[in-house]
Design a protein around this motif. Structure first.
Motif, PDB file in Angstrom:
ATOM      1  N   TYR A  21       0.842  -1.196   0.000  1.00  0.00           N
ATOM      2  CA  TYR A  21       0.000   0.000   0.000  1.00  0.00           C
ATOM      3  C   TYR A  21       0.873   1.241   0.000  1.00  0.00           C
ATOM      4  CZ  TYR A  21       0.634   0.135   5.144  1.00  0.00           C
ATOM      5  OH  TYR A  21       1.151   0.186   6.421  1.00  0.00           O
TER       6      TYR A  21
ATOM      7  N   LYS B 299       4.968  -1.220   4.735  1.00  0.00           N
ATOM      8  CA  LYS B 299       3.684  -0.952   4.065  1.00  0.00           C
ATOM      9  C   LYS B 299       3.258  -2.133   3.207  1.00  0.00           C
ATOM     10  CE  LYS B 299       4.891   3.213   2.526  1.00  0.00           C
ATOM     11  NZ  LYS B 299       4.824   4.541   1.920  1.00  0.00           N
TER      12      LYS B 299
ATOM     13  N   SER C 196      -2.605   5.718   6.164  1.00  0.00           N
ATOM     14  CA  SER C 196      -3.748   4.804   6.172  1.00  0.00           C
ATOM     15  C   SER C 196      -3.794   4.030   7.474  1.00  0.00           C
ATOM     16  CB  SER C 196      -3.656   3.827   4.999  1.00  0.00           C
ATOM     17  OG  SER C 196      -3.790   4.511   3.769  1.00  0.00           O
TER      18      SER C 196
ATOM     19  N   GLU D  83      -7.034   0.396   1.047  1.00  0.00           N
ATOM     20  CA  GLU D  83      -6.623   1.120   2.238  1.00  0.00           C
ATOM     21  C   GLU D  83      -7.521   2.337   2.422  1.00  0.00           C
ATOM     22  OE1 GLU D  83      -2.840   3.444   1.667  1.00  0.00           O
ATOM     23  OE2 GLU D  83      -2.831   2.405  -0.277  1.00  0.00           O
TER      24      GLU D  83
ATOM     25  N   SER E 260      -4.848  -0.438  11.857  1.00  0.00           N
ATOM     26  CA  SER E 260      -3.397  -0.313  11.920  1.00  0.00           C
ATOM     27  C   SER E 260      -2.824  -0.584  13.304  1.00  0.00           C
ATOM     28  CB  SER E 260      -2.967   1.087  11.462  1.00  0.00           C
ATOM     29  OG  SER E 260      -3.552   2.078  12.279  1.00  0.00           O
TER      30      SER E 260
ATOM     31  N   TYR F 100      -8.501   5.627   5.708  1.00  0.00           N
ATOM     32  CA  TYR F 100      -8.035   6.220   6.959  1.00  0.00           C
ATOM     33  C   TYR F 100      -9.188   6.900   7.688  1.00  0.00           C
ATOM     34  CZ  TYR F 100      -7.550  10.386   4.026  1.00  0.00           C
ATOM     35  OH  TYR F 100      -7.773  11.408   3.150  1.00  0.00           O
TER      36      TYR F 100
ATOM     37  N   PHE G  69      -7.407  -1.296   6.602  1.00  0.00           N
ATOM     38  CA  PHE G  69      -7.065  -2.081   5.429  1.00  0.00           C
ATOM     39  C   PHE G  69      -8.085  -3.201   5.278  1.00  0.00           C
ATOM     40  CE2 PHE G  69      -3.033   0.006   5.043  1.00  0.00           C
ATOM     41  CZ  PHE G  69      -2.752   0.383   6.346  1.00  0.00           C
TER      42      PHE G  69
ATOM     43  N   LYS H  68       3.404  -2.575   8.878  1.00  0.00           N
ATOM     44  CA  LYS H  68       3.383  -1.134   8.627  1.00  0.00           C
ATOM     45  C   LYS H  68       4.767  -0.596   8.304  1.00  0.00           C
ATOM     46  CE  LYS H  68       1.294  -0.485  12.572  1.00  0.00           C
ATOM     47  NZ  LYS H  68       0.848  -1.870  12.879  1.00  0.00           N
TER      48      LYS H  68
END
Lengths: 113, 114
Positions: free
Chosen positions: A25, A71, A30, A92, A52, A94, A33, A68
């Protein structure tokens, strides 16, 4: 119906084997997911999601892993079945699940009986 | 219960014609999204509603594209003076807009512009 993803990367597995589909990603901001499965002529079908603050989440026969640092997102399907054959998209987002999703390019999974 | 319903499933129009695509979200879902999916690609965001308010229309490709959700339920995506590059599958999704609630998609409208 018309095929989804005529020129997508393809993963071919034997029925009963485990499948791993990977996704990179782009947005480090973000925090949500999600994986979708899309069969020909149909809309994306929700499989599993992860926030996340987690690095792993399990569902029925599926596991999503989130790294993370690099990514990277992966979807593991245990004991793959012919009915799992489809195109798989990661996406993705947020803030929360109410906001727009940005989709990756998709991977076609083909399960050989 | 019923999922997201879209109509028509297929639409063929001549270049220059106007089209209207309908989305019936899952009952009670506050958020509604429109996406465009070209052949062989992932869906791309077009616009987002929370109830009747259009909060984000940054993905609409031109001012020929217009979406509305006047009563906070059914939504219509309208494309004016269609062009060949508008040919795609138009997907609608809805969600309850609570944390950890994913978007659920309809099966889309396949639009072909001749």
């Amino acid at each position: 119906g018309e095929s989804v993803g005529l020129h997508l990367p393809t993963l071919s597995v034997q029925e009963g084997d485990n499948s791993i589909i990977n996704c990179a990603y782009s947005n480090s901001a973000s925090d949500y997911f999600i994986w979708y499965k899309q069969e020909s002529g149909k809309g994306p079908q929700f499989i599993i999601d992860i926030r996340s603050n987690m690095d792993k989440r399990q569902g029925q026969r599926v596991t999503v892993l989130l790294n993370k640092t690099v990514k990277h997102l992966s979807l593991q399907i245990a004991a793959t079945q012919p009915g799992d054959s489809a195109v798989y998209f990661c996406a993705e987002g947020y803030n929360n699940a109410g906001n727009m999703l940005t989709f990756g390019g998709g991977t076609r999974l083909m399960v050989k009986p | 219960g019923a999922g997201v319903s879209q109509s028509p499933r297929y639409k063929v129009a001549k270049r220059g014609q106007d089209v209207a695509l309908r989305c019936d979200p899952i009952s009670g879902h506050v958020s509604l999204f429109w996406y465009q999916q070209a052949l062989g690609q992932g869906p791309e965001f077009l616009t987002y509603f929370q109830n009747e308010a259009q909060l984000d229309k940054s993905g609409l490709p031109s001012d020929r594209f217009f979406a509305e959700r006047p009563e906070g339920s059914v939504s219509t995506l309208k494309i004016q003076r269609t062009q060949q590059e508008d040919s795609a599958v138009y997907l609608c999704a809805s969600s309850p807009n609570r944390e950890n609630q994913p978007q659920h998609f309809g099966d889309g409208t396949r639009l072909s512009i001749l």
